[in-house]
Scaffold this motif. Structure first.
Motif, PDB file in Angstrom:
ATOM      1  N   THR A  16      -6.900  21.064 -42.565  1.00 26.00           N
ATOM      2  CA  THR A  16      -6.116  20.357 -41.730  1.00 26.00           C
ATOM      3  C   THR A  16      -4.790  20.696 -41.808  1.00 26.00           C
ATOM      4  O   THR A  16      -3.995  20.216 -42.595  1.00 26.00           O
ATOM      5  CB  THR A  16      -6.459  18.803 -41.848  1.00 26.00           C
ATOM      6  N   ARG A  59       1.128  16.566 -33.679  1.00 27.07           N
ATOM      7  CA  ARG A  59       1.192  18.160 -33.093  1.00 27.07           C
ATOM      8  C   ARG A  59       0.387  18.252 -32.003  1.00 27.07           C
ATOM      9  O   ARG A  59      -0.794  17.854 -31.661  1.00 27.07           O
ATOM     10  CB  ARG A  59       0.433  19.022 -34.181  1.00 27.07           C
ATOM     11  N   LEU A  82      -1.366  24.204 -31.674  1.00 26.64           N
ATOM     12  CA  LEU A  82      -2.188  24.183 -32.947  1.00 26.64           C
ATOM     13  C   LEU A  82      -2.247  25.443 -33.501  1.00 26.64           C
ATOM     14  O   LEU A  82      -2.602  25.516 -34.562  1.00 26.64           O
ATOM     15  CB  LEU A  82      -3.486  23.426 -32.635  1.00 26.64           C
ATOM     16  N   ILE A 131      -1.014  13.454 -43.745  1.00 31.12           N
ATOM     17  CA  ILE A 131      -2.226  13.801 -43.526  1.00 31.12           C
ATOM     18  C   ILE A 131      -3.228  13.009 -44.143  1.00 31.12           C
ATOM     19  O   ILE A 131      -4.298  12.580 -43.628  1.00 31.12           O
ATOM     20  CB  ILE A 131      -2.233  15.323 -43.490  1.00 31.12           C
ATOM     21  N   GLU A 182      -0.118  17.297 -38.888  1.00 34.07           N
ATOM     22  CA  GLU A 182      -0.615  15.856 -38.543  1.00 34.07           C
ATOM     23  C   GLU A 182      -0.768  15.646 -37.089  1.00 34.07           C
ATOM     24  O   GLU A 182      -0.836  16.395 -36.184  1.00 34.07           O
ATOM     25  CB  GLU A 182       1.008  15.178 -38.668  1.00 34.07           C
ATOM     26  N   ASN A 183      -1.307  14.485 -36.727  1.00 33.66           N
ATOM     27  CA  ASN A 183      -1.814  14.152 -35.313  1.00 33.66           C
ATOM     28  C   ASN A 183      -0.749  14.315 -34.458  1.00 33.66           C
ATOM     29  O   ASN A 183      -1.280  14.519 -33.064  1.00 33.66           O
ATOM     30  CB  ASN A 183      -2.391  12.823 -35.355  1.00 33.66           C
ATOM     31  N   THR A 186      -6.055  18.965 -36.819  1.00 34.39           N
ATOM     32  CA  THR A 186      -5.271  17.799 -37.208  1.00 34.39           C
ATOM     33  C   THR A 186      -6.163  16.785 -37.814  1.00 34.39           C
ATOM     34  O   THR A 186      -7.460  16.956 -37.840  1.00 34.39           O
ATOM     35  CB  THR A 186      -4.568  17.073 -35.944  1.00 34.39           C
TER      36      THR A 186
END
Length: 341
Positions: free
Chosen positions: A255, A261, A266, A316, A258-259, A271
């Motif tokens: 992972t 992104r 990516l 995260i 973080e969300n 994420t």
């Protein structure tokens, strides 16, 4: 009356037998079973922190031989493990010619399984090669070819392998893994089945098998919803079939961001939100009520940053915990740590 009692007794006996058989059937995770695998974290991070890049040692608890799952950091990670007592239960090979780290690397690490050719996944093996022992490198054919072309070429690094640009030093035997086919890992009791993953260069996942126990290691990977290649779905389908008669002991999966992104930035990574979507796909294929409950999921490749503010690891972990409605045991590892699965 006696006939009815005998019939009831037979039905009760059958019911108990059926229940026992159902309970003893391997599940995706079986918290009542003794551990089957040991993992030592040699490197837990992705990105720019040299000395702590993606690498894990894995062994069956029935033997003293490890395989290296990627090798971004090797000797430094072994030394960190020694400091933290990760190898305190290991019966070390008797060789006074080498310090403990050299002893472990040369005698107890029997093979490298390399997910892809990016430097943060192979650097530790390259720099350790002059004092390493002979062993096999297992990877998909494209991964082995890229390692030979990019590193073992006499320019970036001497060719310590038995393939490619001469002169060949023949320390490492290169083994191309046939996709989705189990093969024995020489020098160990383990088998590996490799799967292709979506990344800017071809990456891979390794399903490691010992007897009726499974462990899965993922190299860098993008999610199917972004990559549009269905490669993770192929792995989930395979695992769902396997866990009908084997135990899935644990998963190491990345992972990186973080969300927050954006999907277009990516670059073949996950994420927390996207990882949980993928694990839901696995759970749906396995079926049943909470099929992944208590499954240990070790998070790798969190991108280290020198920027100020909240640590990516902290954020995260919180985002994963908030989304964890599958009952998973989510682990954010530390370099040098030993874990049992």
């Amino acid at each position: 009356m006696r006939h009815m009692i005998q019939k009831a007794g037979c039905l009760l006996g059958f019911s108990l037998l059926f229940s026992a058989q159902t309970l003893s059937k391997p599940t995706a995770s079986d918290s009542l079973s003794a551990p089957a695998f040991e993992v030592v974290v040699l490197g837990d991070s992705g990105g720019i922190e040299d000395g702590n890049l993606s690498a894990f040692l894995l062994r069956s608890l029935t033997e003293t031989h490890y395989i290296a799952l990627d090798a971004g950091t090797l000797v430094n990670g072994i030394n960190e493990g020694l400091k933290q007592g990760a190898f305190s239960d290991l019966a070390l090979y008797d060789d006074a010619n080498w310090q403990p780290a050299g002893n472990i690397l040369r005698h107890h690490v029997k093979a490298y399984l390399l997910s892809h050719a990016h430097l943060d996944h192979v650097n530790g093996m390259l720099v350790a090669s002059p004092e390493d022992s002979a062993k096999n490198i297992y990877a998909l054919a494209s991964v082995n070819a890229m390692i030979g072309e990019t590193y073992f070429n006499g320019k970036a690094w001497a060719n310590f392998s038995d393939r490619g640009i001469p002169p060949l030093l023949n320390k490492y035997h290169i083994v191309d893994l046939p996709p989705e086919q189990a093969i024995d890992i020489e020098g160990t009791q383990l088998k590996v089945t490799a799967f292709s993953l979506s990344h800017p260069v071809e990456s891979s996942a390794f399903v490691i098998e010992h007897a009726n126990d499974l462990f899965v290691y993922f190299g860098d990977t993008g999610p199917d919803i972004v990559e549009k290649q269905g490669k993770l779905d192929a792995i989930w389908t395979y695992l769902a079939k396997q866990v009908t008669h084997k135990r899935l002991r644990g998963i190491i999966i990345e992972t990186s961001f973080e969300n927050e992104r954006p999907h277009n930035l990516l670059f073949g990574h996950l994420t927390p939100e996207l990882l949980m979507q993928e694990l839901h796909h696995l759970a749906q294929k396995v079926g049943g009520d909470k099929p992944l409950r208590d499954l240990k999921v070790l998070i790798s490749h969190i991108k280290y940053t020198m920027a100020s503010g909240t640590s990516p690891r902290t954020k995260i972990k919180q985002q994963l915990d908030d989304a964890n409605d599958l009952g998973l045991e989510i682990i954010i590892p530390q370099q040098g740590q030993k874990l049992l699965f």
